[in-house]
Design a protein around this motif. Structure first.
Motif, PDB file in Angstrom:
ATOM      1  N   TRP A 178      -1.503  -2.413  -9.490  1.00  0.00           N
ATOM      2  CA  TRP A 178      -3.357  -2.141  -9.670  1.00  0.00           C
ATOM      3  C   TRP A 178      -3.453  -3.341 -10.862  1.00  0.00           C
ATOM      4  N   VAL A 236      -3.528  -6.399  -8.896  1.00  0.00           N
ATOM      5  CA  VAL A 236      -4.934  -6.888  -8.573  1.00  0.00           C
ATOM      6  C   VAL A 236      -5.863  -7.083  -9.376  1.00  0.00           C
ATOM      7  N   ARG A 244     -12.594   2.285  -4.714  1.00  0.00           N
ATOM      8  CA  ARG A 244     -13.123   2.047  -3.572  1.00  0.00           C
ATOM      9  C   ARG A 244     -14.555   1.148  -4.104  1.00  0.00           C
ATOM     10  N   GLY A 273     -12.551  -1.953  -4.639  1.00  0.00           N
ATOM     11  CA  GLY A 273     -11.882  -2.849  -3.440  1.00  0.00           C
ATOM     12  C   GLY A 273     -13.155  -3.216  -2.560  1.00  0.00           C
ATOM     13  N   ARG A 275      -7.477  -6.786   3.462  1.00  0.00           N
ATOM     14  CA  ARG A 275      -8.132  -4.412   3.273  1.00  0.00           C
ATOM     15  C   ARG A 275      -7.818  -3.936   4.070  1.00  0.00           C
ATOM     16  N   PHE A 313      -4.892  -2.958   1.412  1.00  0.00           N
ATOM     17  CA  PHE A 313      -5.474  -2.332   0.646  1.00  0.00           C
ATOM     18  C   PHE A 313      -6.209  -1.176   0.258  1.00  0.00           C
ATOM     19  N   GLU A 314      -6.341  -0.538   1.781  1.00  0.00           N
ATOM     20  CA  GLU A 314      -7.042   0.528   1.984  1.00  0.00           C
ATOM     21  C   GLU A 314      -5.930   1.364   1.872  1.00  0.00           C
ATOM     22  N   LEU A 363      -5.444   2.701  -1.333  1.00  0.00           N
ATOM     23  CA  LEU A 363      -5.892   3.585  -1.860  1.00  0.00           C
ATOM     24  C   LEU A 363      -5.713   4.877  -1.795  1.00  0.00           C
TER      25      LEU A 363
END
Length: 91
Positions: free
Chosen positions: A8, A11, A25, A28, A38, A41-42, A45
């Motif tokens: 985190w 990012v 979310r 992002g 993406r 990243f998903e 998450l």
């Protein structure tokens, strides 16, 4: 959670801090990511939410290779001189 917190921080250094009232979310969704980024990243998450909010037994930690792969994809393309969310990344 230590690995998640570290990612985190990375990012947010690249794209700017997430406002306190904004969900992870939503933050992002607004990032200028490639399809591969993406997807990574998903995945991140999903792990992060399960670890933080899933309760006992909900979090199945990723294999070290999976975590390393996600981290590499997320941080791969951002180099000095590229734009971040709030302007240019300093050298």
């Amino acid at each position: 959670l230590a690995a998640s917190d570290a990612l985190w921080r990375r990012v947010e250094r690249r794209f700017g801090a997430r406002p306190e009232a904004q969900s992870a979310r939503s933050y992002g969704a607004g990032l200028p990511l490639t399809d591969a980024e993406r997807s990574a990243f998903e995945q991140f998450l999903q792990w992060d939410e399960a670890a933080r909010f899933g309760g006992d037994g909900a979090f199945q930690p990723p294999a070290p290779e999976q975590l390393k792969g996600v981290c590499q994809v997320i941080k791969r393309r951002h180099r000095t001189g590229q734009q971040n969310r709030s302007g240019w990344i300093p050298r």
